[in-house]
Write an enzyme that holds these catalytic residues in place. Structure first.
Site, PDB file in Angstrom:
ATOM      1  N   LYS A   1       1.639  -0.733  -0.132  1.00 38.10           N
ATOM      2  CA  LYS A   1      -0.326   0.420  -0.252  1.00 38.10           C
ATOM      3  C   LYS A   1       0.529   1.256  -0.246  1.00 38.10           C
ATOM      4  CE  LYS A   1      -4.186  -1.407   1.276  1.00 38.10           C
ATOM      5  NZ  LYS A   1      -5.620  -0.841   3.246  1.00 38.10           N
TER       6      LYS A   1
ATOM      7  N   LYS B   1     -10.937  -3.375  -4.212  1.00 43.09           N
ATOM      8  CA  LYS B   1     -11.961  -1.651  -4.245  1.00 43.09           C
ATOM      9  C   LYS B   1     -10.859  -0.462  -4.923  1.00 43.09           C
ATOM     10  CE  LYS B   1     -13.641  -2.255   0.142  1.00 43.09           C
ATOM     11  NZ  LYS B   1     -13.720  -2.217   1.539  1.00 43.09           N
TER      12      LYS B   1
ATOM     13  N   LYS C   1      -4.922  -9.541  -7.273  1.00 46.18           N
ATOM     14  CA  LYS C   1      -6.686  -9.628  -6.795  1.00 46.18           C
ATOM     15  C   LYS C   1      -7.644  -8.923  -6.673  1.00 46.18           C
ATOM     16  CE  LYS C   1      -6.135  -8.038  -2.028  1.00 46.18           C
ATOM     17  NZ  LYS C   1      -5.520  -7.847  -1.168  1.00 46.18           N
TER      18      LYS C   1
HETATM   19  P1  AMP Z   1     -11.456  -4.713   2.865  1.00 45.71           P
HETATM   20  O1  AMP Z   1     -12.548  -4.291   2.117  1.00 45.71           O
HETATM   21  O2  AMP Z   1      -9.712  -5.045   2.682  1.00 45.71           O
HETATM   22  O3  AMP Z   1     -11.735  -4.125   4.142  1.00 45.71           O
HETATM   23  O4  AMP Z   1     -11.703  -6.465   3.494  1.00 45.71           O
HETATM   24  C1  AMP Z   1     -12.982  -6.566   3.846  1.00 45.71           C
HETATM   25  C2  AMP Z   1     -12.729  -8.344   3.759  1.00 45.71           C
HETATM   26  O5  AMP Z   1     -13.316  -8.550   2.601  1.00 45.71           O
HETATM   27  C3  AMP Z   1     -11.173  -9.069   4.488  1.00 45.71           C
HETATM   28  O6  AMP Z   1     -11.788  -9.730   5.159  1.00 45.71           O
HETATM   29  C4  AMP Z   1     -10.290  -9.646   3.160  1.00 45.71           C
HETATM   30  O7  AMP Z   1      -9.713 -10.589   3.484  1.00 45.71           O
HETATM   31  C5  AMP Z   1     -11.681  -9.593   2.225  1.00 45.71           C
HETATM   32  N1  AMP Z   1     -11.327  -9.666   0.034  1.00 45.71           N
HETATM   33  C6  AMP Z   1     -10.704  -8.483   0.228  1.00 45.71           C
HETATM   34  N2  AMP Z   1     -10.337  -8.486  -1.169  1.00 45.71           N
HETATM   35  C7  AMP Z   1     -10.472 -10.014  -1.436  1.00 45.71           C
HETATM   36  C8  AMP Z   1     -10.439 -10.531  -3.045  1.00 45.71           C
HETATM   37  N3  AMP Z   1     -10.006 -10.510  -3.578  1.00 45.71           N
HETATM   38  N4  AMP Z   1     -10.084 -12.249  -2.660  1.00 45.71           N
HETATM   39  C9  AMP Z   1     -11.505 -12.423  -0.663  1.00 45.71           C
HETATM   40  N5  AMP Z   1     -11.447 -11.965  -0.216  1.00 45.71           N
HETATM   41  C10 AMP Z   1     -11.526 -10.604  -0.310  1.00 45.71           C
END
Ligand code: AMP
Ligand code: TRP
Length: 344
Positions: free
Chosen positions: A114, A210, A207
């Protein structure tokens, strides 16, 4: 004193909630409601480790709340709340800033990704972010944490922090009534199933995220049926037919990703999907995947939009959740301070 099983997880309100968030995390949250007491948190303190537009942040907090509810989390039986509304998160994070070691945080790959080349310009909060995550979990003595694969290293750090605190303050912990010396439990990551790491639809090496500048790289939870179908139709693939066994997906990241998504949406395994589609071309598989994705995702998006039309109701759910979370956190933070030698 052994710890009662309790689930905690968080999602950042940073917009563009996508299929990776849904399959990697939120569907797991829903399933765990049957067997566990669950707390699901909209982690706004984490979001501000990179600058957020205040108006968008408020909108995104409500959007994650709506996504939780629309996906099937019951805010009455379990707790849905907003991190900044329970002050113990920030308090315990500070304490953990003083427990975690620089060397531990220096090893965190997500910070390196990041912060990129501009490490000197990253916020200090982005660097200490995993300490706040440990605080989120341990403030409730949570024992199980459903997350996507990308959070594995942060969970290991949470375990290290819990253990170091228990060792550093062993005598005070025992004196406070925890005879086994285990004040903080070691939280267990729950990272299972065919979609723990959903990849970009445009490039199977990245990956799904967002922050990818291409909207075609992800299916968002609020995409309408036509958009979902179009994104799957245009998803990158290779020219070969699908294999009949999982081994055949090696070195075929795009194919492996779409098969994983299908399996997770259907609630089965990649092996089972390949039993059905082995030998099929993408011209057959993609329409089947599009149909399934539309069937599963678009009703959730519709429900999210409906909930977002009543922001006051969402805010009331968050306030109620914060009150109930605070009741669990209060004795734990009080005990933590007592253990440290603070005067209450
Ligand atoms: P975040 O949007 O970073 O707060 O992620 C929220 C949840 O979604 C966390 O448990 C992440 O590990 C999961 N997550 C985010 N991106 C992915 C992805 N591409 N595949 C699987 N899980 C994800
Ligand atoms: N860091 C997690 C992510 O970006 C979100 C998060 C914050 C979290 N606190 C947590 C996940 C506690 C699990 C438990 O995905």
């Amino acid at each position: 004193m052994t710890h009662q099983e309790r689930v905690f997880s968080g999602v950042q309100p940073t917009g563009n909630l996508h299929l990776g968030n849904y399959l990697g995390a939120i569907t797991k949250f829903v399933a765990l409601q049957e067997s566990h007491e669950c707390l699901y948190c909209v982690v706004d303190l984490h979001a501000i480790t990179v600058w957020q537009d205040p108006k968008e942040l408020a909108h995104n907090i409500r959007e994650v709340t709506a996504a939780f509810i629309a996906s099937g989390i019951d805010p009455k039986k379990h707790i849905i709340f907003n991190q900044s509304q329970v002050s113990g998160h920030a308090e315990l994070a500070w304490i953990f800033n003083c427990v975690a070691r620089m060397g531990w945080l220096n090893r965190m790959t997500q910070f390196k990704e990041k912060a990129g080349k501009h490490k000197e310009n990253a916020s200090v909060g982005l660097f200490t972010y995993p300490n706040l995550m440990a605080a989120d979990i341990l403030l409730y003595h949570a024992t199980h944490v459903p997350v996507g694969e990308d959070q594995k290293q942060h969970l290991e750090l949470s375990r290290d922090i819990a253990q170091k605190f228990n060792v550093d303050f062993k005598d005070a912990i025992i004196a406070s009534g925890y005879e086994d010396g285990l004040f903080f439990p070691q939280p267990e990551p729950l990272i299972q199933g065919p979609a723990t790491r959903v990849m970009s639809l445009r490039n199977g090496q990245n990956k799904m995220s967002k922050s990818d500048p291409s909207d075609m790289s992800r299916i968002t939870m609020t995409d309408d049926a036509d958009t979902i179908a179009k994104k799957i139709r245009k998803a990158k693939t290779d020219p070969d037919a699908l294999p009949s066994e999982e081994d055949g997906l090696q070195n075929r990241p795009e194919a492996a990703n779409l098969v994983g998504i299908y399996a997770a949406l259907k609630g089965t395994s990649k092996a089972d999907v390949l039993k059905e589609f082995g030998g099929a071309q993408f011209s057959t598989f993609k329409p089947a995947l599009a149909e399934l994705a539309v069937e599963k995702v678009s009703p959730i998006g519709n429900e999210m939009r409906r909930l977002m039309d009543a922001p006051d109701e969402l805010d009331a759910i968050l306030r109620d959740g914060a009150e109930r979370a605070q009741k669990i956190a209060a004795p734990i933070i009080a005990k933590t301070k007592q253990i440290l030698g603070f005067i209450g």
